[in-house]
Design a protein around this motif. Sequence first.
Motif, mmCIF file in Angstrom:
data_model
loop_
_atom_site.group_PDB
_atom_site.id
_atom_site.type_symbol
_atom_site.label_atom_id
_atom_site.label_comp_id
_atom_site.label_asym_id
_atom_site.label_seq_id
_atom_site.Cartn_x
_atom_site.Cartn_y
_atom_site.Cartn_z
ATOM 1 N N ARG A 86 12.582 -9.080 -12.354
ATOM 2 C CA ARG A 86 11.353 -9.374 -13.015
ATOM 3 C C ARG A 86 10.398 -8.971 -11.959
ATOM 4 O O ARG A 86 10.608 -8.946 -10.918
ATOM 5 N N ARG A 87 9.137 -9.075 -12.497
ATOM 6 C CA ARG A 87 7.886 -8.843 -11.785
ATOM 7 C C ARG A 87 7.232 -10.376 -11.560
ATOM 8 O O ARG A 87 7.172 -11.063 -12.372
ATOM 9 N N VAL A 88 7.264 -10.674 -10.045
ATOM 10 C CA VAL A 88 6.572 -11.865 -9.885
ATOM 11 C C VAL A 88 5.781 -11.691 -8.666
ATOM 12 O O VAL A 88 5.431 -10.662 -8.339
ATOM 13 N N THR A 89 4.761 -12.839 -8.484
ATOM 14 C CA THR A 89 3.805 -12.931 -7.398
ATOM 15 C C THR A 89 4.451 -13.889 -6.258
ATOM 16 O O THR A 89 4.699 -15.035 -6.695
ATOM 17 N N ARG A 90 4.678 -13.371 -4.971
ATOM 18 C CA ARG A 90 5.033 -14.077 -3.958
ATOM 19 C C ARG A 90 4.294 -14.133 -2.591
ATOM 20 O O ARG A 90 3.796 -12.959 -2.451
ATOM 21 N N THR A 95 5.346 -7.921 -6.734
ATOM 22 C CA THR A 95 6.732 -7.592 -6.327
ATOM 23 C C THR A 95 7.631 -7.659 -7.447
ATOM 24 O O THR A 95 7.602 -8.413 -8.357
ATOM 25 N N ILE A 96 8.518 -6.686 -7.560
ATOM 26 C CA ILE A 96 9.749 -6.670 -8.246
ATOM 27 C C ILE A 96 10.845 -7.430 -7.622
ATOM 28 O O ILE A 96 10.866 -7.263 -6.375
ATOM 29 N N ILE A 116 8.004 -3.668 -3.125
ATOM 30 C CA ILE A 116 6.613 -3.202 -3.437
ATOM 31 C C ILE A 116 6.391 -1.765 -3.152
ATOM 32 O O ILE A 116 7.232 -1.324 -2.299
ATOM 33 N N PRO A 117 5.350 -1.218 -3.671
ATOM 34 C CA PRO A 117 5.118 0.296 -3.261
ATOM 35 C C PRO A 117 4.682 0.396 -1.935
ATOM 36 O O PRO A 117 4.037 -0.139 -1.177
ATOM 37 N N ASP A 118 5.055 1.717 -1.160
ATOM 38 C CA ASP A 118 4.416 1.958 0.199
ATOM 39 C C ASP A 118 3.279 2.955 0.010
ATOM 40 O O ASP A 118 3.687 4.121 -0.763
#
Length: 594
Positions: A86-90, A95-96, A116-118
């Motif tokens: 899932r997509r969450v915010t940490r 982030t996935i 996360i994307p680089d």
Amino acid sequence: MLDRTDDISASAENWLTQFESVLASPGDGALKALFHPDSYWRDVLALSWNLQTLNGADAILKELQALGRKAAPRHFRIDPDRAAPRRVTRAGTETIEAIFRFETNQGRGSGILRLIPDADDGNRLKAWTLLTALDELKGFEEPLGSARPRGQSYSRDFRGPNWLDLRKQAAAYADREPAVLVVGGGQAGLSIAARCRQLQIDTLVVDRESRIGDNWRKRYHALTLHNQVQVNHLPYMPFPPNWPVYIPKDKLANWFEAYVEAMELNYWTATTFESGVYDEAAARWSVVLRGADGSQRTMHPRHVVMATGVSGIPNWPDIATLQNFAGSVLHSSQYTDGEEWRDKKAIVIGTGNSGHDIAQDLHSSGAKVTLVQRSPTLITNIEPSAQLAYAAYNEGTLEDNDLIATSMPLALAKRSHVMLTEQSKKFDQELLDGLARVGFKLDFGDGGTGWQFKYLTRGGGYYFNVGCSDLVVRGEIGLRQFSDIEAFVGEGVRMKSGEALAADLIILATGYKPQEHLVRRLFGEEVTARVGPIWGFGEGQELRNMYTRTGQPGLWLIAGSLAQCRINSKYLALQIKAIEEGLLPRSSPLHRSL
């Protein structure tokens, strides 16, 4: 970033597939390309047999190459029995997040991957955080669910001992020694004892109190837990669903008694651990236990687990002129009830949770109370502010949430708590402004990291407001600064301003000494030096000497909240089992290299 759930799952599965392939035939470039430059890997026993955190792709690459060849981690798969990717915010970052499972040569484990994307590599999704945690040892799985023990079958010997007979025999230790001796029967001791029993490690808990649960039952009358019920379960036995949100101390104490019975833990009450000496050649302890009747017994466990908690030995500060006071002086650990102090005058020195709660209890009993502040203190309302740190536990399974808690590296945990502290300050602005107005000195933790890190570094220094702060703001409980006291006199306190503050009772809510003091008292200077500092973080990214092998073989420490003990007792017990089965050296290489 990807939006569809199937794409999110595919991204996580693709990363795990690449990770496994590269680990099998590691190449610097291929492995490093999977990790974001600002990345973290926390390994909890699975590959390293230690609790350790590394950050930065280069450091992670070096360690993975060294450990991967030996542990041979493989079969990385999204766990279908856990929360879906899932997509969450940490820590403020989107982030996935995916929970996965895997195995090594010696065990099976669970982990969490966050992608996360680089931006410097075409926004390619890379690992931001990775957790690899050991769940079980191959060949030594816990007998749970369909593998539960059968007990006595219908073909049992009706003239033989029944279940109760066998339980009494097991708990008596008349003809054998325990492999593990746990000192302290609170949440820490019960958690590790239950974990060890499930791993079929013979374990005895000893506690100096006369009744199971007295370490909570004997605390002050009004005490309840300050975090909510869904966070606080013990291993294997969750609290009933009709329990109150905030558990009263006596209810928890009675649950401890029921837990010992239900989990069939061997537990000796009214038993004091007096001393312990380690025999290097025999790889076992010689410990002296004293019963309530003064009788002594020497035992020889291979492991001693100190489960006496962060709050072990009361701290009685050397306060000049306090000996002049003619009234009663109690440490907060000795305080029980305010009723006997009705219509009396009381001074409470210390503004943490205990100081505030005792001041409020005395006030509610009709005493005139003055709170004396020694140092700036973090104040946060119990709702919603103090519960923000546990928001994840309001949804999902306990198992998933415990793994998520385990997965957060120290740097990101600090970042999260800075954000939570700022949020709580906004919620609590009116209260904080009121406290500042009456002269209360506020603090929000080192670097603004809030109450959680005050607990993890010093075991206190904060108060979850359940009403006492409001009483201070309204002037119903007095407030003085310790620095404004000139001297203690027979009748109470003389302030530098000349004001006299009368008192019949002084409470020292001055906390507890570090755990090293108890280790020194029981095991001596040499063992204390070998172990080193306990609790807090020092230069590392893990709590010092907690839940892991220490510099003293056979000596372990476990402490903390119910949640901390539930989570980390699993990993401590797995280490003990691995040592017992010859899979793990008794000494940690981390200590041998220091």
